[in-house]
Design an enzyme around this catalytic site. Sequence first.
Site, PDB file in Angstrom:
ATOM      1  N   LYS A   7      -8.878   9.844 -12.834  1.00 13.45           N
ATOM      2  CA  LYS A   7     -10.030   9.576 -11.978  1.00 13.45           C
ATOM      3  C   LYS A   7     -11.094  10.668 -12.088  1.00 13.45           C
ATOM      4  CE  LYS A   7      -7.490   6.704  -8.691  1.00 13.45           C
ATOM      5  NZ  LYS A   7      -7.976   5.467  -9.320  1.00 13.45           N
ATOM      6  N   SER A  50      -1.722  10.948  -2.713  1.00 13.99           N
ATOM      7  CA  SER A  50      -0.780  10.294  -1.807  1.00 13.99           C
ATOM      8  C   SER A  50      -0.080  11.342  -0.955  1.00 13.99           C
ATOM      9  CB  SER A  50       0.257   9.506  -2.603  1.00 13.99           C
ATOM     10  OG  SER A  50       1.354   9.149  -1.788  1.00 13.99           O
ATOM     11  N   ILE A  77       8.862  15.665   0.574  1.00 17.76           N
ATOM     12  CA  ILE A  77      10.318  15.735   0.411  1.00 17.76           C
ATOM     13  C   ILE A  77      10.700  15.607  -1.058  1.00 17.76           C
ATOM     14  CG2 ILE A  77      12.521  14.683   1.122  1.00 17.76           C
ATOM     15  CD1 ILE A  77      10.927  15.731   3.481  1.00 17.76           C
ATOM     16  N   GLY A 111      -1.475  -0.302  -3.688  1.00 12.96           N
ATOM     17  CA  GLY A 111      -1.089  -1.681  -3.475  1.00 12.96           C
ATOM     18  C   GLY A 111      -2.268  -2.586  -3.176  1.00 12.96           C
ATOM     19  N   GLU A 168     -10.090   1.859 -15.858  1.00  7.52           N
ATOM     20  CA  GLU A 168      -9.948   3.297 -16.040  1.00  7.52           C
ATOM     21  C   GLU A 168      -9.697   3.553 -17.518  1.00  7.52           C
ATOM     22  OE1 GLU A 168      -8.664   5.370 -12.089  1.00  7.52           O
ATOM     23  OE2 GLU A 168      -6.954   4.219 -12.832  1.00  7.52           O
ATOM     24  N   CYS A 201       3.189   0.563 -12.309  1.00  3.83           N
ATOM     25  CA  CYS A 201       2.486  -0.650 -11.881  1.00  3.83           C
ATOM     26  C   CYS A 201       2.450  -1.716 -12.967  1.00  3.83           C
ATOM     27  CB  CYS A 201       1.069  -0.305 -11.432  1.00  3.83           C
ATOM     28  SG  CYS A 201       0.118   0.631 -12.638  1.00  3.83           S
ATOM     29  N   GLY A 256      -6.854  -5.868  -9.671  1.00  2.00           N
ATOM     30  CA  GLY A 256      -7.833  -4.805  -9.735  1.00  2.00           C
ATOM     31  C   GLY A 256      -9.247  -5.244 -10.013  1.00  2.00           C
ATOM     32  N   GLU A 305      -7.295  -0.139  -9.052  1.00  2.00           N
ATOM     33  CA  GLU A 305      -6.144  -0.344  -9.939  1.00  2.00           C
ATOM     34  C   GLU A 305      -4.974  -0.629  -9.015  1.00  2.00           C
ATOM     35  OE1 GLU A 305      -3.068  -0.551 -11.684  1.00  2.00           O
ATOM     36  OE2 GLU A 305      -3.011   1.635 -11.697  1.00  2.00           O
TER      37      GLU A 305
END
EC number: 1.2.1.8
Length: 490
Positions: free
Chosen positions: A162, A178, A27, A230, A464, A286, A460, A252
């Site tokens: 990544k 996601s 969306i 999370g 990274e 984050c 974490g 992370e």
Amino acid sequence: MSRMAEQQLYIHGGYTSATSGRTFETINPANGNVLATVQAAGREDVDRAVKSAQQGQKIWAAMTAMERSRILRRAVDILRERNDELAKLETLDTGKAYSETSTVDIVTGADVLEYYAGLIPALEGSQIPLRETSFVYTRREPLGVVAGIGAWNYPIQIALWKSAPALAAGNAMIFKPSEVTPLTALKLAEIYSEAGLPDGVFNVLPGVGAETGQYLTDHPGIAKVSFTGGVASGKKVMANSAASSLKEVTMELGGKSPLIVFDDADLDLAADITMMANFFSSGQVCTNGTRVFVPTKCKAAFEQKILARVERIRAGDVFDPQTNFGPLVSFPHRDNVLRYIAKGIEEGARVLCGGDVLKGDSFDNGAWVAPTVFTDCSDDMTIVREEIFGPVMSILTYESEDEVIRRANDTDYGLAAGIVTADLNLAHRVIHQLEAGICWINTWGESPAEMPVGGYKHSGIGRENGVMTLQSYTQVKSIQVEMAKFQSIF
């Protein structure tokens, strides 16, 4: 924008239909319109992707370091050529202002890929002499097939953070974006293929985290999982990864980071930093410094400077170059942020500004929340203890250096921290006592490719970016060579 065609999985160099038969919708949070229906990968699709990746990884790892480097550099060039197109798609999928996605998301992701492409030839082992007739040498070998599981706030940047070190080290990656923001990861897969990456070396499996993500973490053909998200989800990913095949993990996770303003600080600078640490990306970062500690004597003046800067926030058409504040990423997330705001009011924090949805024709159909500043906060309030991941700042006061250090560290999180001061001796003394993996002095938020990024405590495991991350996608093989005659005791 008209609705896009149904999005498929990307396996072995091309698009393919999911065998699961399940789909979901992505969306546009700025207006509530459906962007696309997306096919969701099932267990059979994960099996297909792993087999594909195993085949491609053997070809990829057998290439010379310079061959791999050239292919990744070619992907960097394509990313930069297509920056505007990718930024527009990222804005549609995330709701972030185009002024941000066009200058940050793809740009910084491409920088990380370029950084690791340059490091590939420097990935080397060592030689250890034992005696005149014997020595040991080590090799850094790829892990094989690894999985990346991304978050919704920086979709293509996270996919690049990544995949870049994983591919540079000779691995293949299966990436699950996601389900909230899956579109640009699929475009990245196209770009890698166009650049010459062997089929199967970067596969993308959209899907629901509780299903597709679990299939990846359970799969015995996956050697490592790199997860961004999370804390609760991270614990599940880590448990599944260990229970299935003792996979290596990089995590992370979340944060509730302290930003400490000292009494010698330039309050204009402090206010500028605080705004970026709370309202960039509409607060969906984050590392945000949402616990803002200010000396009691500076509180009133600091609040006025914050309010003056909140007036400069420009929400509206996300493609307007002047817009610097977009909606939240989804309607469920908006509702969750509003629940936190209501909780803050209920527990006695005072709303300095915001505290509700944005209203008006431009906002009524989207997931918009007004920039919100709470003051008169205390450490035990829910809005101070828990990660909100939205445009919600909490101002707290303190009296002494020892007190603010203790309170800043009084959290299960340890992702980031920052201080604002004119005294560099004070800055280093305090920073060295803060329990956080990423720290800033008189700045906030920059995460260059060279800088390791990761957290302490529940924020974490592993890092990274930086050299150490490239090494974390390898395993060390030690080989002893004996040139003299072997002596047996039997």
